[in-house]
Design a protein around this motif. Sequence first.
Motif, PDB file in Angstrom:
ATOM      1  N   ARG A  38     -71.865  76.180  27.487  1.00 53.20           N
ATOM      2  CA  ARG A  38     -72.258  76.038  28.898  1.00 53.20           C
ATOM      3  C   ARG A  38     -73.273  77.081  29.350  1.00 53.20           C
ATOM      4  O   ARG A  38     -73.906  76.922  30.397  1.00 53.20           O
ATOM      5  CB  ARG A  38     -71.007  76.114  29.778  1.00 53.20           C
ATOM      6  N   SER A  39     -73.439  78.164  28.578  1.00 57.00           N
ATOM      7  CA  SER A  39     -74.460  79.155  28.928  1.00 57.00           C
ATOM      8  C   SER A  39     -75.867  78.655  28.625  1.00 57.00           C
ATOM      9  O   SER A  39     -76.853  79.219  29.094  1.00 57.00           O
ATOM     10  CB  SER A  39     -74.208  80.469  28.183  1.00 57.00           C
ATOM     11  N   MET A  40     -75.975  77.602  27.821  1.00 53.04           N
ATOM     12  CA  MET A  40     -77.272  76.986  27.528  1.00 53.04           C
ATOM     13  C   MET A  40     -77.520  75.895  28.563  1.00 53.04           C
ATOM     14  O   MET A  40     -76.842  74.862  28.573  1.00 53.04           O
ATOM     15  CB  MET A  40     -77.255  76.371  26.126  1.00 53.04           C
ATOM     16  N   ASP A  41     -78.510  76.124  29.452  1.00 49.43           N
ATOM     17  CA  ASP A  41     -78.770  75.113  30.471  1.00 49.43           C
ATOM     18  C   ASP A  41     -79.526  73.925  29.878  1.00 49.43           C
ATOM     19  O   ASP A  41     -79.908  73.931  28.700  1.00 49.43           O
ATOM     20  CB  ASP A  41     -79.517  75.701  31.672  1.00 49.43           C
ATOM     21  N   ALA A  42     -79.727  72.896  30.697  1.00 47.12           N
ATOM     22  CA  ALA A  42     -80.330  71.654  30.203  1.00 47.12           C
ATOM     23  C   ALA A  42     -81.726  71.882  29.636  1.00 47.12           C
ATOM     24  O   ALA A  42     -82.100  71.289  28.622  1.00 47.12           O
ATOM     25  CB  ALA A  42     -80.379  70.623  31.330  1.00 47.12           C
ATOM     26  N   GLU A  43     -82.511  72.765  30.280  1.00 41.08           N
ATOM     27  CA  GLU A  43     -83.868  73.026  29.793  1.00 41.08           C
ATOM     28  C   GLU A  43     -83.838  73.710  28.433  1.00 41.08           C
ATOM     29  O   GLU A  43     -84.594  73.346  27.522  1.00 41.08           O
ATOM     30  CB  GLU A  43     -84.632  73.893  30.792  1.00 41.08           C
ATOM     31  N   ALA A 111     -80.340  63.792  21.123  1.00 39.44           N
ATOM     32  CA  ALA A 111     -78.948  64.167  20.884  1.00 39.44           C
ATOM     33  C   ALA A 111     -78.420  65.182  21.892  1.00 39.44           C
ATOM     34  O   ALA A 111     -77.946  66.248  21.535  1.00 39.44           O
ATOM     35  CB  ALA A 111     -78.812  64.724  19.466  1.00 39.44           C
ATOM     36  N   ALA A 112     -78.484  64.855  23.191  1.00 44.55           N
ATOM     37  CA  ALA A 112     -77.896  65.718  24.209  1.00 44.55           C
ATOM     38  C   ALA A 112     -76.391  65.753  24.007  1.00 44.55           C
ATOM     39  O   ALA A 112     -75.759  64.733  23.736  1.00 44.55           O
ATOM     40  CB  ALA A 112     -78.243  65.198  25.588  1.00 44.55           C
ATOM     41  N   PHE A 113     -75.798  66.940  24.128  1.00 45.03           N
ATOM     42  CA  PHE A 113     -74.368  67.097  23.849  1.00 45.03           C
ATOM     43  C   PHE A 113     -73.784  68.040  24.876  1.00 45.03           C
ATOM     44  O   PHE A 113     -74.311  69.121  25.113  1.00 45.03           O
ATOM     45  CB  PHE A 113     -74.171  67.640  22.430  1.00 45.03           C
ATOM     46  N   ASP A 114     -72.706  67.633  25.517  1.00 42.85           N
ATOM     47  CA  ASP A 114     -72.073  68.427  26.553  1.00 42.85           C
ATOM     48  C   ASP A 114     -71.084  69.391  25.914  1.00 42.85           C
ATOM     49  O   ASP A 114     -69.962  69.015  25.572  1.00 42.85           O
ATOM     50  CB  ASP A 114     -71.356  67.512  27.551  1.00 42.85           C
ATOM     51  N   GLY A 115     -71.518  70.631  25.731  1.00 44.62           N
ATOM     52  CA  GLY A 115     -70.655  71.612  25.089  1.00 44.62           C
ATOM     53  C   GLY A 115     -69.570  72.124  26.013  1.00 44.62           C
ATOM     54  O   GLY A 115     -69.572  71.888  27.223  1.00 44.62           O
ATOM     55  N   ARG A 116     -68.641  72.856  25.435  1.00 47.59           N
ATOM     56  CA  ARG A 116     -67.513  73.396  26.183  1.00 47.59           C
ATOM     57  C   ARG A 116     -67.768  74.852  26.540  1.00 47.59           C
ATOM     58  O   ARG A 116     -68.676  75.487  26.031  1.00 47.59           O
ATOM     59  CB  ARG A 116     -66.239  73.280  25.345  1.00 47.59           C
ATOM     60  N   ASP A 149     -77.506  81.787  22.423  1.00 51.22           N
ATOM     61  CA  ASP A 149     -78.053  82.645  23.481  1.00 51.22           C
ATOM     62  C   ASP A 149     -77.073  83.717  23.955  1.00 51.22           C
ATOM     63  O   ASP A 149     -77.286  84.335  24.998  1.00 51.22           O
ATOM     64  CB  ASP A 149     -78.514  81.798  24.673  1.00 51.22           C
ATOM     65  N   GLY A 150     -76.008  83.933  23.192  1.00 56.52           N
ATOM     66  CA  GLY A 150     -75.047  84.959  23.584  1.00 56.52           C
ATOM     67  C   GLY A 150     -74.183  85.391  22.424  1.00 56.52           C
ATOM     68  O   GLY A 150     -74.197  84.765  21.357  1.00 56.52           O
TER      69      GLY A 150
END
Length: 265
Positions: A38-43, A111-116, A149-150
């Motif tokens: 979730r720390s990775m935004d859509a962009e 391949a957009a993926f909604d992470g946790r 990114d973290g």
Amino acid sequence: MPALRWFACALLVFASGAVHAADIAVDLELVLAVDVSRSMDAEEQALQRNGYAAAITHPDVLAAIQDGPLGRIAVTYVAWSSPVGQQVIVPWTLIDGAESAAVFAARIAPAAFDGRFGTSISSSLVFSAGLFEGNGFSGERRTIDVSGDGPNNSGPPVAPARDAVVAEGIVVNGLPIMLRPSAGIGIYGIADLDVYYADCVIGGPGAFIVPVVGLEGFADAVRRKLVLEIAARPSLVLPAADRRVLGASDCLIGEKLRRNWMNDR
């Protein structure tokens, strides 16, 4: 210790077995493990997908593949986030030229993926290592290319996981994403993510990182990293003029930041 028992069980799952006669010989087996937490935004996620899709079809990458002794590699694309948030987006694919690279790239792009919530680099490494077993390929080298990114902030500690994976003969390279460092510092991020990756995430002979520090340079960084991995030419971990000290990272910093945030709520 529970963590050590967990790693022992994980190693049994992906321990290397005998090579099957039907396995296809390749120069490199490569897992592209990309952060979708979730720390990775859509962009950032779109840049990541498009960067890998563009890189795998770039003439420089294709030339690196075809310059190998066999002229072919095997690649899979994995999305990861929390300790239970890993998913294979593109299964193992043989890439030996522009046509097969284009097919692979086409499967990455949408391949957009909604992470946790949670960033578990450790779990992503163990999951990725397990993908080599029985994948139908036999490579001279096995590499996990992990981007994020973290720091690791959930699941098992990252350094023991890295060490367990490297002990299986797998090289771990890193692509620390530092596009918005000021926004990332705090709950999820740290200022010197590149140094953290160098100290705590990568490992194995010739392991290296290529930091991403600007939106415009993302695709170039991915392309350069793939060329170096495919050609087995390590890059400088950090610029020579960088005076930050390697080996000084707290490999549990992400867990501490997360714990402090939860205690303050």
